[in-house]
Design a protein around this motif. Sequence first.
Motif, PDB file in Angstrom:
ATOM      1  N   GLY A 128       9.370   1.056   1.370  1.00  8.33           N
ATOM      2  CA  GLY A 128      10.758   0.536   0.862  1.00  8.33           C
ATOM      3  C   GLY A 128      11.049  -0.911   1.592  1.00  8.33           C
ATOM      4  N   VAL A 129       9.996  -1.590   1.993  1.00 12.11           N
ATOM      5  CA  VAL A 129      10.075  -2.940   2.621  1.00 12.11           C
ATOM      6  C   VAL A 129       9.362  -4.075   1.852  1.00 12.11           C
ATOM      7  CG1 VAL A 129      10.151  -1.902   4.890  1.00 12.11           C
ATOM      8  CG2 VAL A 129       7.906  -2.718   3.896  1.00 12.11           C
ATOM      9  N   GLY A 130       9.356  -5.260   1.907  1.00  3.28           N
ATOM     10  CA  GLY A 130       8.809  -6.332   1.263  1.00  3.28           C
ATOM     11  C   GLY A 130       7.462  -6.452   1.501  1.00  3.28           C
ATOM     12  N   LYS A 131       6.643  -6.933   0.736  1.00  2.00           N
ATOM     13  CA  LYS A 131       5.083  -6.961   1.084  1.00  2.00           C
ATOM     14  C   LYS A 131       5.074  -8.013   2.159  1.00  2.00           C
ATOM     15  CE  LYS A 131       0.853  -8.249  -1.484  1.00  2.00           C
ATOM     16  NZ  LYS A 131       0.041  -8.743  -2.847  1.00  2.00           N
ATOM     17  N   GLY A 132       5.709  -8.921   2.208  1.00  2.27           N
ATOM     18  CA  GLY A 132       5.447 -10.024   3.386  1.00  2.27           C
ATOM     19  C   GLY A 132       5.793  -9.374   4.423  1.00  2.27           C
ATOM     20  N   THR A 133       6.514  -8.346   4.946  1.00  2.00           N
ATOM     21  CA  THR A 133       6.748  -7.540   6.164  1.00  2.00           C
ATOM     22  C   THR A 133       5.462  -6.641   6.338  1.00  2.00           C
ATOM     23  OG1 THR A 133       9.154  -7.055   5.454  1.00  2.00           O
ATOM     24  CG2 THR A 133       8.080  -5.537   7.121  1.00  2.00           C
ATOM     25  N   VAL A 134       4.762  -6.201   5.409  1.00  2.00           N
ATOM     26  CA  VAL A 134       3.469  -5.479   5.902  1.00  2.00           C
ATOM     27  C   VAL A 134       2.503  -6.543   6.284  1.00  2.00           C
ATOM     28  CG1 VAL A 134       1.798  -4.097   4.748  1.00  2.00           C
ATOM     29  CG2 VAL A 134       4.075  -3.631   4.076  1.00  2.00           C
ATOM     30  N   PHE A 135       2.287  -7.610   5.659  1.00  2.00           N
ATOM     31  CA  PHE A 135       1.484  -8.798   5.965  1.00  2.00           C
ATOM     32  C   PHE A 135       1.725  -9.368   7.386  1.00  2.00           C
ATOM     33  CE2 PHE A 135      -0.291  -8.951   1.700  1.00  2.00           C
ATOM     34  CZ  PHE A 135      -1.491  -8.990   1.601  1.00  2.00           C
ATOM     35  N   ARG A 136       2.883  -9.423   7.734  1.00  2.51           N
ATOM     36  CA  ARG A 136       3.220  -9.744   8.905  1.00  2.51           C
ATOM     37  C   ARG A 136       3.171  -8.954  10.089  1.00  2.51           C
ATOM     38  NH1 ARG A 136       7.908 -12.052   6.235  1.00  2.51           N
ATOM     39  NH2 ARG A 136       9.271  -9.870   6.635  1.00  2.51           N
ATOM     40  N   ARG A 137       3.172  -7.639   9.774  1.00  2.00           N
ATOM     41  CA  ARG A 137       2.738  -6.636  10.707  1.00  2.00           C
ATOM     42  C   ARG A 137       1.222  -6.649  11.044  1.00  2.00           C
ATOM     43  NH1 ARG A 137       7.378  -5.931  13.360  1.00  2.00           N
ATOM     44  NH2 ARG A 137       8.996  -5.130  12.178  1.00  2.00           N
ATOM     45  N   PHE A 138       0.503  -6.746  10.044  1.00  2.00           N
ATOM     46  CA  PHE A 138      -0.938  -6.386  10.020  1.00  2.00           C
ATOM     47  C   PHE A 138      -1.822  -7.270   9.672  1.00  2.00           C
ATOM     48  CE2 PHE A 138       1.466  -2.329   8.951  1.00  2.00           C
ATOM     49  CZ  PHE A 138       1.503  -1.667  10.205  1.00  2.00           C
ATOM     50  N   GLY A 139      -1.438  -8.461   9.050  1.00  2.00           N
ATOM     51  CA  GLY A 139      -2.160  -9.519   8.863  1.00  2.00           C
ATOM     52  C   GLY A 139      -3.102  -9.651   7.665  1.00  2.00           C
ATOM     53  N   SER A 140      -3.821  -8.251   7.378  1.00  2.00           N
ATOM     54  CA  SER A 140      -4.638  -8.063   6.297  1.00  2.00           C
ATOM     55  C   SER A 140      -4.930  -6.764   6.041  1.00  2.00           C
ATOM     56  CB  SER A 140      -5.870  -8.591   6.530  1.00  2.00           C
ATOM     57  OG  SER A 140      -6.473  -8.060   7.651  1.00  2.00           O
ATOM     58  N   ARG A 141      -5.411  -6.220   5.058  1.00  2.00           N
ATOM     59  CA  ARG A 141      -5.760  -4.682   4.750  1.00  2.00           C
ATOM     60  C   ARG A 141      -6.681  -4.299   5.964  1.00  2.00           C
ATOM     61  NH1 ARG A 141      -9.291  -1.428   1.475  1.00  2.00           N
ATOM     62  NH2 ARG A 141      -8.105   0.394   0.550  1.00  2.00           N
ATOM     63  N   SER A 142      -7.714  -4.911   6.297  1.00  2.49           N
ATOM     64  CA  SER A 142      -8.597  -4.607   7.421  1.00  2.49           C
ATOM     65  C   SER A 142      -7.742  -4.081   8.484  1.00  2.49           C
ATOM     66  CB  SER A 142      -9.638  -5.449   7.569  1.00  2.49           C
ATOM     67  OG  SER A 142     -10.647  -5.095   8.548  1.00  2.49           O
ATOM     68  N   GLY A 143      -6.672  -5.443   8.692  1.00  2.00           N
ATOM     69  CA  GLY A 143      -6.008  -5.065  10.244  1.00  2.00           C
ATOM     70  C   GLY A 143      -5.294  -3.895   9.904  1.00  2.00           C
ATOM     71  N   LEU A 144      -4.583  -3.555   8.597  1.00  2.00           N
ATOM     72  CA  LEU A 144      -3.724  -2.333   8.790  1.00  2.00           C
ATOM     73  C   LEU A 144      -4.755  -1.211   8.830  1.00  2.00           C
ATOM     74  CD1 LEU A 144      -1.490  -0.515   7.591  1.00  2.00           C
ATOM     75  CD2 LEU A 144      -2.230  -0.872   5.419  1.00  2.00           C
ATOM     76  N   MET A 145      -5.855  -1.053   8.432  1.00  2.00           N
ATOM     77  CA  MET A 145      -6.825   0.051   8.657  1.00  2.00           C
ATOM     78  C   MET A 145      -7.071   0.328  10.250  1.00  2.00           C
ATOM     79  SD  MET A 145      -7.434   1.142   5.440  1.00  2.00           S
ATOM     80  CE  MET A 145      -7.752   0.566   3.919  1.00  2.00           C
ATOM     81  N   ARG A 146      -7.306  -0.678  10.919  1.00  2.00           N
ATOM     82  CA  ARG A 146      -7.711  -0.498  12.399  1.00  2.00           C
ATOM     83  C   ARG A 146      -6.350  -0.112  13.094  1.00  2.00           C
ATOM     84  NH1 ARG A 146     -12.358  -3.044  13.910  1.00  2.00           N
ATOM     85  NH2 ARG A 146     -13.347  -4.158  12.095  1.00  2.00           N
ATOM     86  N   ALA A 147      -5.496  -0.681  12.621  1.00  2.00           N
ATOM     87  CA  ALA A 147      -4.086  -0.235  13.235  1.00  2.00           C
ATOM     88  C   ALA A 147      -3.983   1.012  12.829  1.00  2.00           C
ATOM     89  CB  ALA A 147      -2.738  -1.175  12.594  1.00  2.00           C
ATOM     90  N   LEU A 148      -3.917   1.672  11.695  1.00  2.00           N
ATOM     91  CA  LEU A 148      -3.857   3.084  11.186  1.00  2.00           C
ATOM     92  C   LEU A 148      -4.718   4.104  12.050  1.00  2.00           C
ATOM     93  CD1 LEU A 148      -2.375   5.122   9.615  1.00  2.00           C
ATOM     94  CD2 LEU A 148      -3.750   4.676   7.789  1.00  2.00           C
ATOM     95  N   LEU A 149      -6.216   3.519  12.137  1.00  2.00           N
ATOM     96  CA  LEU A 149      -6.790   4.242  12.979  1.00  2.00           C
ATOM     97  C   LEU A 149      -6.519   4.362  14.494  1.00  2.00           C
ATOM     98  CD1 LEU A 149     -10.434   3.012  12.191  1.00  2.00           C
ATOM     99  CD2 LEU A 149      -9.698   5.360  12.044  1.00  2.00           C
TER     100      LEU A 149
END
Length: 211
Positions: A58-79
Amino acid sequence: MPERPLLGIGAPLPGTSEPTERADAARNRQLLLDAAHLLVREHGVDALTMDELAKRAGVGKGTVFRRFGSRSGLMRALLDHSERKYQAAFMFGPPPLGPGAPPVQRLVAFGRARLLDIEVEGELHRAAEISEAGDRYTGAPYNLLKAHVSMLLREAGAVGELPLLADTVLAVLDAPLVMYQMRVLGYDREQIGDNWAAFVERIAGPRSPVE
Protein backbone atom coordinates in the motif's frame (compact mmCIF):
# COMPACT_ATOMS: atom_id res chain seq x y z
CA MET A 1 22.95 -3.61 31.53
CA PRO A 2 20.30 -5.49 29.53
CA GLU A 3 21.38 -7.14 26.31
CA ARG A 4 20.39 -5.23 23.22
CA PRO A 5 17.93 -7.09 21.01
CA LEU A 6 19.28 -8.48 17.74
CA LEU A 7 16.89 -6.35 15.69
CA GLY A 8 16.70 -3.40 18.08
CA ILE A 9 16.68 0.28 17.19
CA GLY A 10 19.29 2.63 18.63
CA ALA A 11 18.54 4.62 21.75
CA PRO A 12 16.82 8.01 21.26
CA LEU A 13 18.93 11.15 21.13
CA PRO A 14 17.52 13.71 23.60
CA GLY A 15 16.14 16.88 22.15
CA THR A 16 15.96 15.76 18.52
CA SER A 17 13.28 14.32 16.25
CA GLU A 18 15.75 11.95 14.56
CA PRO A 19 14.94 8.87 16.73
CA THR A 20 11.25 8.98 15.77
CA GLU A 21 12.19 9.25 12.11
CA ARG A 22 14.65 6.39 12.42
CA ALA A 23 12.17 4.23 14.29
CA ASP A 24 9.45 4.95 11.71
CA ALA A 25 11.84 4.19 8.85
CA ALA A 26 12.89 0.90 10.44
CA ARG A 27 9.28 -0.07 11.13
CA ASN A 28 8.21 0.77 7.57
CA ARG A 29 11.14 -1.18 6.16
CA GLN A 30 10.19 -4.20 8.23
CA LEU A 31 6.58 -3.97 7.03
CA LEU A 32 7.81 -3.92 3.42
CA LEU A 33 10.04 -6.93 4.02
CA ASP A 34 7.25 -8.87 5.75
CA ALA A 35 4.99 -8.15 2.75
CA ALA A 36 7.77 -9.24 0.38
CA HIS A 37 8.24 -12.48 2.30
CA LEU A 38 4.54 -13.27 2.05
CA LEU A 39 4.58 -12.60 -1.70
CA VAL A 40 7.45 -15.04 -2.23
CA ARG A 41 5.85 -17.66 0.02
CA GLU A 42 2.49 -17.41 -1.74
CA HIS A 43 3.50 -16.92 -5.38
CA GLY A 44 7.21 -17.61 -5.76
CA VAL A 45 10.14 -15.29 -6.22
CA ASP A 46 9.22 -14.33 -9.78
CA ALA A 47 6.09 -12.63 -8.43
CA LEU A 48 8.19 -10.34 -6.25
CA THR A 49 8.55 -7.16 -8.28
CA MET A 50 8.85 -3.62 -7.05
CA ASP A 51 5.36 -2.92 -8.43
CA GLU A 52 3.79 -5.93 -6.71
CA LEU A 53 5.47 -5.16 -3.41
CA ALA A 54 4.28 -1.54 -3.54
CA LYS A 55 0.75 -2.73 -4.27
CA ARG A 56 0.80 -5.35 -1.49
CA ALA A 57 2.24 -2.90 1.05
CA GLY A 58 0.00 0.00 0.00
CA VAL A 59 2.84 2.39 -0.76
CA GLY A 60 4.18 4.13 -3.84
CA LYS A 61 6.66 2.38 -6.09
CA GLY A 62 9.14 5.19 -5.43
CA THR A 63 9.12 4.32 -1.74
CA VAL A 64 10.19 0.76 -2.50
CA PHE A 65 13.01 1.94 -4.77
CA ARG A 66 14.21 4.45 -2.16
CA ARG A 67 14.34 1.70 0.46
CA PHE A 68 16.10 -0.99 -1.60
CA GLY A 69 17.50 0.62 -4.74
CA SER A 70 16.75 -2.27 -7.08
CA ARG A 71 15.09 -5.68 -7.18
CA SER A 72 18.45 -7.31 -6.44
CA GLY A 73 18.84 -5.02 -3.43
CA LEU A 74 15.37 -6.03 -2.28
CA MET A 75 16.29 -9.74 -2.56
CA ARG A 76 19.40 -9.26 -0.50
CA ALA A 77 17.55 -7.24 2.11
CA LEU A 78 14.88 -9.94 2.33
CA LEU A 79 17.50 -12.65 2.80
CA ASP A 80 19.07 -10.61 5.60
CA HIS A 81 15.64 -9.97 7.15
CA SER A 82 14.76 -13.69 7.13
CA GLU A 83 18.17 -14.62 8.52
CA ARG A 84 17.88 -12.16 11.39
CA LYS A 85 14.42 -13.43 12.38
CA TYR A 86 15.74 -17.00 12.34
CA GLN A 87 18.79 -16.00 14.39
CA ALA A 88 16.61 -14.28 16.97
CA ALA A 89 14.47 -17.41 17.27
CA PHE A 90 17.34 -19.80 18.02
CA MET A 91 19.29 -17.34 20.17
CA PHE A 92 16.51 -15.82 22.26
CA GLY A 93 13.27 -17.68 21.46
CA PRO A 94 11.46 -20.36 23.46
CA PRO A 95 12.72 -23.96 23.56
CA PRO A 96 13.27 -26.31 21.91
CA LEU A 97 14.62 -23.98 19.20
CA GLY A 98 15.76 -21.41 21.74
CA PRO A 99 17.71 -21.91 24.99
CA GLY A 100 16.41 -24.26 27.66
CA ALA A 101 16.14 -27.62 25.86
CA PRO A 102 18.75 -30.41 25.63
CA PRO A 103 21.27 -29.84 22.80
CA VAL A 104 20.08 -32.62 20.48
CA GLN A 105 16.48 -31.45 20.80
CA ARG A 106 17.68 -27.97 19.89
CA LEU A 107 19.57 -29.30 16.86
CA VAL A 108 16.48 -31.15 15.65
CA ALA A 109 14.35 -28.01 16.12
CA PHE A 110 17.03 -25.93 14.36
CA GLY A 111 16.77 -28.07 11.22
CA ARG A 112 12.99 -28.27 11.20
CA ALA A 113 12.73 -24.48 11.58
CA ARG A 114 15.23 -24.02 8.75
CA LEU A 115 13.14 -26.22 6.48
CA LEU A 116 10.00 -24.10 6.96
CA ASP A 117 11.24 -21.40 4.60
CA ILE A 118 13.79 -23.39 2.63
CA GLU A 119 12.07 -22.77 -0.70
CA VAL A 120 11.91 -19.04 -0.06
CA GLU A 121 15.58 -19.01 0.91
CA GLY A 122 16.65 -21.03 -2.12
CA GLU A 123 14.70 -18.89 -4.56
CA LEU A 124 16.03 -15.70 -3.02
CA HIS A 125 19.62 -16.91 -3.25
CA ARG A 126 19.07 -17.66 -6.93
CA ALA A 127 17.38 -14.35 -7.65
CA ALA A 128 19.96 -12.32 -5.74
CA GLU A 129 22.74 -14.19 -7.59
CA ILE A 130 24.63 -15.05 -4.43
CA SER A 131 27.46 -17.44 -5.24
CA GLU A 132 27.81 -20.81 -3.58
CA ALA A 133 31.39 -20.03 -2.54
CA GLY A 134 33.16 -16.90 -1.35
CA ASP A 135 31.19 -14.68 0.98
CA ARG A 136 28.57 -17.30 1.69
CA TYR A 137 30.93 -19.35 3.86
CA THR A 138 33.08 -16.54 5.23
CA GLY A 139 30.35 -14.04 6.03
CA ALA A 140 28.72 -13.38 9.38
CA PRO A 141 25.32 -15.07 8.73
CA TYR A 142 26.78 -18.49 7.91
CA ASN A 143 29.38 -18.29 10.66
CA LEU A 144 26.75 -17.47 13.27
CA LEU A 145 24.82 -20.59 12.24
CA LYS A 146 28.04 -22.60 12.30
CA ALA A 147 28.97 -21.32 15.76
CA HIS A 148 25.49 -22.19 17.06
CA VAL A 149 25.58 -25.71 15.61
CA SER A 150 29.15 -26.23 16.89
CA MET A 151 28.07 -25.19 20.39
CA LEU A 152 25.15 -27.64 20.40
CA LEU A 153 27.32 -30.46 19.03
CA ARG A 154 29.88 -29.79 21.76
CA GLU A 155 27.19 -29.75 24.46
CA ALA A 156 25.78 -33.03 23.08
CA GLY A 157 29.20 -34.69 23.30
CA ALA A 158 29.73 -35.14 19.57
CA VAL A 159 33.15 -36.57 18.67
CA GLY A 160 35.40 -35.19 15.93
CA GLU A 161 36.60 -31.89 14.51
CA LEU A 162 33.63 -29.74 15.42
CA PRO A 163 34.16 -27.04 12.75
CA LEU A 164 34.22 -29.70 10.03
CA LEU A 165 31.31 -31.55 11.60
CA ALA A 166 29.25 -28.35 11.82
CA ASP A 167 29.85 -27.67 8.11
CA THR A 168 28.73 -31.22 7.30
CA VAL A 169 25.60 -30.88 9.41
CA LEU A 170 24.67 -27.54 7.83
CA ALA A 171 25.22 -28.96 4.33
CA VAL A 172 22.23 -31.27 4.91
CA LEU A 173 20.06 -28.13 5.12
CA ASP A 174 21.56 -26.46 2.04
CA ALA A 175 18.66 -24.84 0.18
CA PRO A 176 19.51 -26.07 -3.38
CA LEU A 177 19.91 -29.65 -2.12
CA VAL A 178 16.63 -29.58 -0.17
CA MET A 179 14.80 -28.06 -3.11
CA TYR A 180 16.17 -30.85 -5.36
CA GLN A 181 15.00 -33.45 -2.83
CA MET A 182 11.52 -31.92 -2.78
CA ARG A 183 11.02 -31.02 -6.43
CA VAL A 184 12.91 -33.79 -8.22
CA LEU A 185 13.02 -36.70 -5.79
CA GLY A 186 9.53 -36.03 -4.46
CA TYR A 187 10.18 -35.97 -0.71
CA ASP A 188 8.03 -33.71 1.41
CA ARG A 189 9.18 -31.35 4.15
CA GLU A 190 8.18 -33.76 6.94
CA GLN A 191 10.22 -36.62 5.45
CA ILE A 192 13.25 -34.38 5.08
CA GLY A 193 12.76 -33.14 8.63
CA ASP A 194 12.57 -36.71 9.94
CA ASN A 195 15.76 -37.55 8.05
CA TRP A 196 17.42 -34.49 9.61
CA ALA A 197 16.38 -35.63 13.10
CA ALA A 198 17.73 -39.16 12.52
CA PHE A 199 20.98 -37.76 11.09
CA VAL A 200 21.53 -35.45 14.06
CA GLU A 201 20.79 -38.22 16.55
CA ARG A 202 23.34 -40.52 14.87
CA ILE A 203 25.99 -37.82 15.12
CA ALA A 204 25.22 -36.33 18.52
CA GLY A 205 23.32 -39.07 20.36
CA PRO A 206 19.63 -39.64 21.13
CA ARG A 207 17.42 -36.81 22.28
CA SER A 208 17.10 -36.42 26.05
CA PRO A 209 13.60 -37.10 27.37
CA VAL A 210 11.45 -34.01 27.74
CA GLU A 211 11.14 -33.11 31.41
